[in-house]
Structures are given as C-alpha cells and as structure tokens.
Design a protein around this motif. Structure first.
Motif, PDB file in Angstrom:
ATOM      1  N   UNK A  19      12.769  35.679 -19.147  1.00  0.00           N
ATOM      2  CA  UNK A  19      11.573  36.577 -19.303  1.00  0.00           C
ATOM      3  C   UNK A  19      11.430  37.664 -18.112  1.00  0.00           C
ATOM      4  N   UNK A  20      10.557  38.641 -18.293  1.00  0.00           N
ATOM      5  CA  UNK A  20      10.572  39.493 -17.256  1.00  0.00           C
ATOM      6  C   UNK A  20      10.113  38.867 -15.842  1.00  0.00           C
ATOM      7  N   UNK A  21       9.091  37.796 -15.916  1.00  0.00           N
ATOM      8  CA  UNK A  21       8.837  37.290 -14.664  1.00  0.00           C
ATOM      9  C   UNK A  21       9.933  36.521 -14.018  1.00  0.00           C
ATOM     10  N   UNK A  22      10.575  35.744 -14.811  1.00  0.00           N
ATOM     11  CA  UNK A  22      11.805  34.785 -14.306  1.00  0.00           C
ATOM     12  C   UNK A  22      12.808  35.478 -13.980  1.00  0.00           C
ATOM     13  N   UNK A  23      13.250  36.752 -14.586  1.00  0.00           N
ATOM     14  CA  UNK A  23      14.136  37.497 -14.252  1.00  0.00           C
ATOM     15  C   UNK A  23      13.788  38.332 -12.650  1.00  0.00           C
ATOM     16  N   UNK A  24      12.520  38.846 -12.703  1.00  0.00           N
ATOM     17  CA  UNK A  24      12.342  39.224 -11.362  1.00  0.00           C
ATOM     18  C   UNK A  24      12.325  38.328 -10.467  1.00  0.00           C
ATOM     19  N   UNK A  25      11.952  37.129 -10.299  1.00  0.00           N
ATOM     20  CA  UNK A  25      11.930  36.107  -9.144  1.00  0.00           C
ATOM     21  C   UNK A  25      13.150  35.420  -9.032  1.00  0.00           C
ATOM     22  N   UNK A  26      13.953  35.276 -10.030  1.00  0.00           N
ATOM     23  CA  UNK A  26      14.964  34.169 -10.102  1.00  0.00           C
ATOM     24  C   UNK A  26      16.196  34.392  -8.772  1.00  0.00           C
TER      25      UNK A  26
END
Length: 718
Positions: free
Chosen positions: A514-521
C-alpha cells in the motif's frame, strides 16, 4: 466434344489418341495419361469441323439476338414517345441505325454518313427539309463510342452512351459530348471486390478483352485486389471479336483458357468485356461443359440534358451529375442455367455507392442457385487453406502473397481469428493461452501472509525478534556483570534494539503493498540497518582506540569512553537519515503494477521512485559494513580480555557475504520472489550479527555464570 465424338460411335481410344496428337501439333507436350486426367475434369476442346460449326451457330445466333433486342427496344421507345401527346407534343422523333463492325475505320465512316448523307428514315413524318440531328446514341463498346466522339465532338452533338467506360477515359472536361446512362466503372470494381470478400474468394482468374478497355480495367481492379488481399492465379486476354476464319489461333487460345480452368484452386473467375466478347466467352464455357466456373438545335440540348431528372419504369430516378454521369445502383445477377441451355437472370443483390455504409453492398444468399458442379454449396476459391487460430501467415518465397504457409504464433502472442497476417500481443493485464488463440486474465501476485512462503518468513522474523528480546532482557538483568559492561553497555543495548527493529522491519515487506507500506519500507530498513552497523563500527573503533590509548603519552585517551561511540552511531545514522529524507521528499516509493516480468501474473510491488537515491542508501550501508569489517579485522588480535573484535569480524564477514549475494540474486528474480530475497537477506544478516556477537556472551551468562567475573575472564584469556 468428347461426348459428341462418342455419339458418332468413334472408339474411345482413337478419340483420345487424336486429341493428344492434336495437342502436340499445337506445341503442347501433352502425354496420353495427362489427357485422360484432363478429360475427367469435364472440358475437352478439339479442332474438328463440329467445333467450328457449333461456334458459328452460337456466335451468329447470340449476336443477332443480343443486338436485335437493343434495336427493338429503341424502336419501341420511339414509337411510345411519338404516340404520346404528353411527352413531346407537336414533335416527332426518328432514328437511323448504323453498324460499327467493331472497326475504327468503319466507325468513322458510318459517323460521317450519319452527319452528311441526305437519305433518312423518319416514321410518321414526311418532308424534304434537311434532317435535324439532335443526339446520337453511342455504341455499346468503349472503343466505338470514343471513335465517334472524335468526330461529333466538333459539332457539339450530345452522345448518350449505355456501355461501360473505365474511370478517367471519358472525363467530362475532355469529352464535352459524353452523357453516361450507366454508373461509373469504379462502382463496378468496388462491387466486384465486395462480392469476392463476401464469399472469401481470394484466388481468382481474370479474363479481359484485348485493347484499351481491358487494360484500363486491369489498371483499376488489380490494385484493389492487392489492397484487399486477393490474388489472380492467371490473367488471359481474349479477342474483342471472335474470328472464326482464324480457327487455329482461336483453338490455341481456347486450349490455353482450358488449361487455366483446370486449376482446382480457382473456383471464381472475373470476365470483363463488351457484349459480343462476353457472349463468345460464355460460349466457350458452354462448349467445354465446365462443371466449375461461372460469374431546336443540338447545341441547346446540352443544358437541357444537364438539368433533366425523371423516374424510369422501375421507379428509379435518372439524372446527370456534374461529370455527365448517372448514378444509381448496380444489380448483382445470378444466371440460372437449365438443361436445355436456356437461362434465367435472377437479381440476388445490388451495389449502391450512394446508399448508407451498411447498405452499399447487399446480397441475398438464399436466392442464389449455384452451378450443379458445386452441389449448391458456396464454392471455395483460395490458393491454400486458411491459417487456423493460433497461427499466422508465412509468405512463400517466389509466390504471390495469397499463397502462404502457416506458422504458430511466437511466444506471448495470439491470433484469435483465422487467416491473420500477424499475431498480436494480449493486453497488459492478460496473457496468451496454451493454444495461442485467446487471452486469459492475469492474476495479482504479491508475497502474502496467507501463503506458505509468507507464513514461513513471518514466523522466522517473529522468532528472531523474540530471541533478540530475550537476549536484551538477559543483558538488562545482568547489566552489572563484567561481560555486559565490557565494550560499552549502552552501545550493546542500542545494537540489540536495532537488531530487534531489523527483524520487525522485514514484516513491512509482507502483504499487499500500500501507499504507507511502500513509503516506509525501504527507508525504515536503511536507517535501522545503518544504526545497527554503525554500532558494530563503534564497537570496533572503541577496541582500537582503547588499546592505542594505553601507550604512554597517547592523545587518544580523551576519546576513550562513551563519547566516541555515541558520536559514531549518531553521525552515521544521521547521514543515512538525511539520505532517506531527501529520497522521500523528492521521489518517494509508491505502489506499482509490474505487467511484464511474469507471463501469467501481475506483480503488485513498490516502485522505488528514485533509483539513484535508493542505490545511495544501499551503497552507504554497504560502505559502513565494509569499514566495520576492516576495523574489526585489524583489531581481532589485540591483547584485551574483553576484545569483541574477533566475533565482530565473523559477523561482518557474514553480513557482507549475504548482501553481496543479494545483489545478483535480487536482479535475477522476478515478481514476489524479489521481495522474498530481500526479506531473507534482512533476516540472515541480522541473525548473523545477533549470533556471532551475542551467542558467546549468552553462553557465559546463561550456562557458565561462574565465568562472568573479571578474574575468571583474565585467567581464561591468559
């Protein structure tokens, strides 16, 4: 003809022998067996007296009948006009009929006779004044009308033509006297193409009349045939007039036509010519018994003709356009023949270029009666069988484009129709099926918690997190023991917390991105790992500085302690954090779909955004690991009872080995397995640090607590 000779009780073998000898006399190398094969196909032509007699009878009967019909029609029309008080009151029309003899010289002569001879025939009107010629009806043939136009055009006499004219040959600006009573020939060519395409006839024969008319027809039709994927197997030019006196040449031409008609692949032929030529060509087919083929002053009259508009007896509107041509539709006729050689014309469709697109070509197949040789089935006229679905055309060298082989579609492409020129790729979200004749929707693919591989990786990450937590608790519990206090206890705690976060960060790579997961990964992974590696680097540098500070007069004594280690960890971590912040601010990672890496799956993945900054993050982390390994390797043999450099060397060796293997493996895998490779590398490198650095200490703390004192450790070292 063979049947006729047998009817005269001629022996079968003698007839065949004569036919073979006659063919060789004409220059054809035809053996007996070949003649038997041709004879069985149903067309036998021989140069015999009966053929000449039958041709003469047929020609003169057909010619007289055909043109006599035209003459009767003209006479009937004139009679009706003259007897009707409503059409031309107080005017009487007359007519003269001249023969062109299909000869340009005779056409000029008869045209001059019509203009200047004094004798005339005017029914129901008697006077001796000069004849008043107001219009001329041209010949049925193209050449005849053009020959007349050269003369009567000088006198501005209108010429009404009811024969066909090739496009461009009767241009309104070039021939001001021409008025066409039939549609332009280009409409006819388009209608022929539509008919051939409707029945799928792509391999045809062409018979055209000799002369300019036939040449113009070929120049118009052949590009259209090529444009619509149709080829001609042969093209024969037939004489404009059948000359019976030149029997040998006529029979030679007949034999050439016959050999062409024996082609099993050709079931459709186009015959183009004027009325006399078409009748003669039809006679050839009949004689051959083919079982297959079938298919005020005159100056004031010009403005009147341009403005004329009326309905004929069929209810169709007749008028001239700006090019002095009439419009209207062309009928598609089916000539039904009967056993007594009589025939009936049946209209089965029409071609109307003035109609709407959907109704320009209209045909009723249920009204068509095919020749008995076709068994009432639509004939097939193609060079070879069509390519089935899942295949594409492959051109044969040296042959026309209608003759081709069929090749399977290449990998990843399909053909969902028969006879396709080229296969094509499926849409991005679909892939070709096994037969390559259809597309199947791709499934969404990502490393899920629910599949065995995802469950295994998540379980391993959680287990290592628990182990790290237990180690941390053990170190906190025994925080006052020498083995915990050695090499900076706070740095050890920071390293354990960093390793715990490394294990937990791998869980960000599982599940649908998702957007947040990709942003933080990736940024989270980069910062935490940099902190862990900087802790290891700080430990290694602390050992080196501590040993060097023991030398008398060393200026490094002021760096011994927590300040140096904290500075190293903080500065190294801040550099990585700055890179990640720049990355997230300029071109952050985002969810993306990879349509092309896998044939049958769409990979849901995180697009890293800026590849350059992502490479910088990984490169910086690799640089820290490399320096940590070099420093630890240099300090591994320093004489210190609490020296961890040897264990750090092994841990960094394992760490670097894992990430060096990661690069080629990551680049060579596709789809969700790329994520699996990265998770495995995170877990393996973190476990390497945890095991190599803390396993020996845990062994002493948990299993050999009696060794966890300063005196024992010094003794062990000694």
């Amino acid at each position: 003809m063979y049947n006729q000779l047998l009817y005269w009780e001629t022996k079968d073998e003698e007839v065949k022998g004569v036919m073979v000898k006659w063919a060789k006399d004409l220059g054809y190398d035809l053996e007996y067996d070949r003649w038997v094969q041709l004879w069985k196909r149903g067309m036998k032509f021989t140069a015999c007296a009966a053929l000449r007699e039958n041709m003469e009878k047929m020609m003169y009967r057909c010619v007289v009948t055909k043109f006599y019909q035209h003459t009767l029609a003209l006479a009937f029309a004139i009679k009706e006009i003259n007897e009707s008080p409503k059409i031309l009151p107080n005017l009487t029309l007359g007519f003269h009929i001249y023969d062109s003899y299909y000869d340009a010289r005779m056409t000029y002569r008869t045209t001059l006779d019509l203009l200047f001879k004094s004798h005339r025939f005017v029914p129901n009107y008697k006077c001796d004044i000069q004849k008043n010629l107001i219009a001329i009806i041209g010949g049925l043939s193209f050449d005849t009308s053009l020959s007349m136009a050269d003369t009567i055009g000088l006198y501005k006499i209108p010429q009404l033509t009811y024969g066909s004219f090739p496009p461009g040959e009767s241009d309104a600006d070039q021939f001001l006297s021409f008025y066409h009573l039939v549609p332009n020939d280009s409409h006819q060519s388009i209608g022929i193409i539509s008919l051939l395409k409707h029945f799928g006839w792509k391999w045809i024969g062409l018979f055209v009349v000799e002369g300019d008319g036939g040449e113009n027809f070929l120049q118009t039709l052949e590009p259209l045939l090529s444009r619509h994927g149709i080829c001609s197997s042969f093209t024969h030019k037939i004489p404009q007039v059948a000359n019976i006196e030149k029997l040998s040449e006529t029979v030679d031409m007949l034999f050439n036509i016959y050999l062409s008609l024996t082609d099993d692949k050709v079931s459709a032929c186009i015959i183009f010519g004027e009325s006399l030529t078409l009748i003669w060509m039809g006679g050839i087919l009949v004689l051959g018994d083919s079982e297959k083929k079938g298919s005020s002053s005159f100056r004031k009259l010009h403005p009147f003709l341009l403005d004329i508009s009326f309905n004929n007896s069929a209810g169709e509107t007749v008028s001239f356009n700006g090019k002095k041509q009439t419009g209207g539709a062309l009928d598609i006729m089916n000539i039904v023949t009967f056993p007594n050689k009589s025939f009936l014309r049946v209209k089965v469709g029409q071609v109307d270029n003035d109609a709407l697109e959907a109704r320009r070509f209209d045909i009723h197949e249920d009204k068509i009666k095919w020749h008995k040789g076709f068994n009432q089935v639509v004939p097939i006229s193609v060079c070879n069988d069509c390519c089935s679905r899942g295949h594409q055309k492959k051109r044969k060298e040296g042959e026309k484009f209608c003759c081709y082989d069929c090749a399977p579609c290449p990998e990843g492409k399909i053909s969902d129709q028969n006879d396709m020129d080229d296969c094509f790729r499926c849409p991005e979200d679909q892939y070709a099926n096994r037969n390559k004749d259809g597309c199947i929707s791709k499934s969404m693919s990502f490393l899920s918690y629910e599949e065995p591989l995802g469950i295994s990786l998540a379980s391993i990450a959680i287990c290592f997190s628990i182990v790290t937590t237990l180690v941390f608790l053990a170190f906190v519990k025994h925080r006052d023991t020498p083995i915990v206090k050695a090499n900076n206890r706070d740095l050890t705690y920071t390293l354990l917390i960093s390793l715990l976060l490394c294990f937990l960060s791998s869980l960000l790579f599982l599940g649908k991105p998702g957007e947040m997961a990709c942003f933080l990964r990736q940024p989270t992974f980069g910062i935490i790992f940099s902190m862990a590696v900087s802790c290891v680097l700080a430990k290694s540098i602390t050992v080196v500085v501590a040993f060097m500070a023991t030398k008398p007069g060393s200026s490094l004594r002021k760096w011994v302690g927590k300040r140096l280690a904290n500075s190293i960890v903080l500065s190294c971590s801040l550099i990585q954090a700055s890179l990640c912040t720049l990355w997230l601010a300029t071109s952050p990672p985002f969810p993306d779909l990879d349509m092309h890496s896998l044939m049958e799956e769409i990979t849901v993945q995180c697009n890293e955004g800026s590849v350059t900054l992502f490479s910088c993050v990984l490169g910086y982390m690799g640089l820290l690991a490399f320096f940590s390994f070099i420093v630890a390797f240099a300090a591994r043999k320093l004489p210190d009872s609490f020296n961890e450099a040897k264990f750090i060397t092994f841990s960094m060796l394992l760490f670097c080995s894992v990430w060096l293997c990661f690069v080629p493996t990551y680049l060579s895998t596709k789809g969700k397995y790329m994520v699996m490779v990265e998770i495995f590398s995170i877990l393996a490198s973190s476990a390497g640090l945890l095991g190599c650095i803390f396993a020996p200490k845990c062994y002493i703390i948990m299993l050999r607590p009696e060794l966890n004192n300063r005196e024992q450790l010094i003794r062990i070292k000694n």
